[in-house]
Design a protein around this motif. Structure first.
Motif, PDB file in Angstrom:
ATOM      1  N   VAL A 149      58.716   1.086  77.348  1.00 29.44           N
ATOM      2  CA  VAL A 149      57.564   2.251  77.131  1.00 29.44           C
ATOM      3  C   VAL A 149      57.313   3.219  78.218  1.00 29.44           C
ATOM      4  O   VAL A 149      58.196   3.231  79.047  1.00 29.44           O
ATOM      5  CB  VAL A 149      56.419   1.725  76.854  1.00 29.44           C
ATOM      6  CG1 VAL A 149      56.551  -0.300  75.741  1.00 29.44           C
ATOM      7  CG2 VAL A 149      56.265   0.664  78.259  1.00 29.44           C
ATOM      8  N   THR A 150      56.750   4.570  77.801  1.00 30.57           N
ATOM      9  CA  THR A 150      56.389   4.940  79.145  1.00 30.57           C
ATOM     10  C   THR A 150      54.777   5.363  79.372  1.00 30.57           C
ATOM     11  O   THR A 150      53.776   4.664  78.479  1.00 30.57           O
ATOM     12  CB  THR A 150      56.435   6.644  78.372  1.00 30.57           C
ATOM     13  OG1 THR A 150      55.196   6.429  77.540  1.00 30.57           O
ATOM     14  CG2 THR A 150      57.525   7.044  78.139  1.00 30.57           C
ATOM     15  N   LEU A 151      54.471   5.490  80.768  1.00 25.61           N
ATOM     16  CA  LEU A 151      53.095   5.169  81.049  1.00 25.61           C
ATOM     17  C   LEU A 151      52.655   6.434  81.546  1.00 25.61           C
ATOM     18  O   LEU A 151      53.285   7.139  82.607  1.00 25.61           O
ATOM     19  CB  LEU A 151      53.340   3.887  82.519  1.00 25.61           C
ATOM     20  CG  LEU A 151      52.076   3.783  82.737  1.00 25.61           C
ATOM     21  CD1 LEU A 151      51.032   2.928  81.933  1.00 25.61           C
ATOM     22  CD2 LEU A 151      52.669   2.933  84.101  1.00 25.61           C
TER      23      LEU A 151
ATOM     24  N   TRP B 231      56.052   7.739  83.069  1.00 29.09           N
ATOM     25  CA  TRP B 231      57.318   7.275  83.729  1.00 29.09           C
ATOM     26  C   TRP B 231      57.836   6.747  82.404  1.00 29.09           C
ATOM     27  O   TRP B 231      56.964   5.762  81.806  1.00 29.09           O
ATOM     28  CB  TRP B 231      56.612   5.944  84.677  1.00 29.09           C
ATOM     29  CG  TRP B 231      55.277   6.960  85.531  1.00 29.09           C
ATOM     30  CD1 TRP B 231      54.024   6.969  86.095  1.00 29.09           C
ATOM     31  CD2 TRP B 231      56.013   7.072  86.901  1.00 29.09           C
ATOM     32  NE1 TRP B 231      54.104   7.567  87.444  1.00 29.09           N
ATOM     33  CE2 TRP B 231      55.474   7.608  87.889  1.00 29.09           C
ATOM     34  CE3 TRP B 231      57.354   7.504  87.637  1.00 29.09           C
ATOM     35  CZ2 TRP B 231      55.439   8.440  89.007  1.00 29.09           C
ATOM     36  CZ3 TRP B 231      57.978   8.236  88.151  1.00 29.09           C
ATOM     37  CH2 TRP B 231      56.493   9.090  89.592  1.00 29.09           C
ATOM     38  N   VAL B 232      58.976   5.790  82.793  1.00 32.33           N
ATOM     39  CA  VAL B 232      59.497   5.102  81.977  1.00 32.33           C
ATOM     40  C   VAL B 232      59.873   3.754  82.488  1.00 32.33           C
ATOM     41  O   VAL B 232      60.785   3.360  83.592  1.00 32.33           O
ATOM     42  CB  VAL B 232      60.946   5.682  81.921  1.00 32.33           C
ATOM     43  CG1 VAL B 232      61.501   4.632  80.492  1.00 32.33           C
ATOM     44  CG2 VAL B 232      60.907   6.550  80.815  1.00 32.33           C
ATOM     45  N   ILE B 233      59.246   2.544  81.603  1.00 32.97           N
ATOM     46  CA  ILE B 233      58.652   1.287  82.325  1.00 32.97           C
ATOM     47  C   ILE B 233      59.728   0.199  81.468  1.00 32.97           C
ATOM     48  O   ILE B 233      59.229  -0.031  80.203  1.00 32.97           O
ATOM     49  CB  ILE B 233      57.170   0.647  82.256  1.00 32.97           C
ATOM     50  CG1 ILE B 233      56.386   1.877  82.864  1.00 32.97           C
ATOM     51  CG2 ILE B 233      57.309  -0.950  82.980  1.00 32.97           C
ATOM     52  CD1 ILE B 233      56.606   2.339  84.670  1.00 32.97           C
TER      53      ILE B 233
END
Lengths: 98, 302
Positions: B202-204, B187-189
């Motif tokens: 960030v990516t999660l 996911w891109v957060i």
């Protein structure tokens, strides 16, 4: 006068005795084995009477989930789940201060 | 392909994202139902909540639901994990600071003076009997589970929904995110101090990502602005070094514990975070940003 009973079918009698002994042994071993299995399972079963399982009164979302809420680490690695985002990647969520 | 639904609840934005659009409606319904149950159990703004009953009957053990047992339990774990920096017994201190109703109501009314404060009684004073589901606090004490309830809900919902529907799930409640399942791509957060502000992306892939701040839920008082993050050592709104902290951890509860502790007690919480080794991004009062323990260095302005 003494009479001696003579078995006309000694092989059949021997087979019946062996079959009876085998049946008795099977029953005894079965009961013992079942008892041991029950004992082991009972010993392994955790005491859930004092657990913190969520109620399932009106929300099915928690009805099948058990265990302490403070240890919900299942499915997660201890390694960081963070990474660098691509420049043009669309944002799918936000962690905004609250 | 992902699908998401966004709504407002608990004075914050709630967003549910799944990578199977077919299940979105059912998943959103389940999340709303869970949040409703948590609200009925643990809201301190509802006079009919179980938490209100516990606070009203301070000094005696009160029978509660298993759900509230869970929520109190996790608040005590957070308190222990943070060395008391995230303490559920700050309820009276939050009230003394003026946060005695929904945040929109508090902001809308005339500023009223804050009341004298004292250090929090301490989480060790809370009596929790899990076996018979009873909670008790000493007289004069009031519980506030706001620090951990949102994160717990995000954790629980993400895990249950991901397992039930067999897809990747991202649950966002305010600043508390929890990702469960295995998404095709992480996911891109966007991480920001306040909703709508520019932040970093960030990516999660998995776990929890939370942001705690004293810049969001604040209100005017005759002596200046107050906010909802209480330093248990003083009983007053925290004034430590960092105004905002974002932390990643395997769960949202754990991440929230550290992010709240960093804002509440400042450098006193840094040692525990360093030992835990969780990535963190800290914003100081002057805007200086500190990134720790592997926070993605290439994070960009979103």
């Amino acid at each position: 006068m003494v009479t001696t009973a003579i078995d006309p079918h000694p092989e059949r009698t021997r087979w019946l005795r062996r079959s009876a002994a085998a049946a008795i042994a099977t029953v005894v071993l079965g009961i013992t084995g079942t008892g041991l299995a029950v004992g082991i399972l009972t010993a392994r079963q955790p005491d859930t009477s004092g657990g913190t399982q969520a109620s399932s009164s009106d929300d099915s979302s928690t009805s099948s989930d058990s265990g302490s809420s403070s240890s919900d680490d299942s499915g997660s690695s201890s390694s960081s789940g963070l990474g660098s985002a691509q420049q043009d990647a669309p944002v799918q969520g936000g962690s905004n201060g609250s | 392909m992902t699908a998401s639904r966004t709504w407002q609840a608990w004075s914050c934005t709630v967003r549910l994202t799944v990578d199977d659009p077919v299940v979105l409606g059912a998943a959103a319904g389940a999340l709303k139902a869970l949040m409703d149950r948590v609200d009925k159990a643990a809201s301190r703004f509802r006079p009919d909540s179980e938490l209100s009953a516990v606070n009203t009957r301070a000094g005696s053990m009160v029978p509660v639901s298993r759900l509230l047992v869970d929520l109190v339990d996790v608040s005590l774990v957070a308190a222990s994990m943070s060395g008391g920096a995230v303490d559920p017994t700050v309820g009276a201190a939050v009230l003394a600071a003026g946060y005695d109703s929904d945040i929109e109501t508090v902001r809308a009314r005339l500023a009223k003076p804050t009341e004298p404060t004292s250090p929090a009684p301490g989480w060790q004073q809370v009596r929790l009997n899990r076996k018979v589901a009873m909670v008790g606090i000493p007289e004069g004490t009031s519980l506030d589970l706001g620090a951990t309830a949102k994160a717990w809900t995000a954790d629980r919902a993400a895990l249950v929904l991901s397992k039930r529907h067999g897809c990747a799930v991202l649950v966002e409640i305010g600043g508390d995110l929890r990702a469960a399942g295995t998404p095709a791509e992480p996911w891109v957060i966007r991480v920001a101090e306040r909703e709508g502000e520019q932040g970093v992306a960030v990516t999660l892939a998995h776990g929890g990502l939370t942001t705690s701040t004293r810049t969001a839920r604040s209100w005017a008082t005759p002596g200046g602005y107050a906010h909802h993050v209480i330093d248990p050592r003083t009983g007053r709104p925290a004034d430590g070094r960092w105004r905002t902290a974002s932390v990643w951890a395997p769960t949202a509860v754990r991440a929230n514990t550290f992010s709240t502790a960093l804002v509440a007690t400042g450098e006193a919480a840094l040692g525990r975070l360093t030992l835990a080794g969780h990535p963190a991004r800290l914003v100081a009062d002057d805007g200086e940003v500190t990134e720790l323990s592997g926070w993605p260095a290439a994070s960009k302005a979103a």
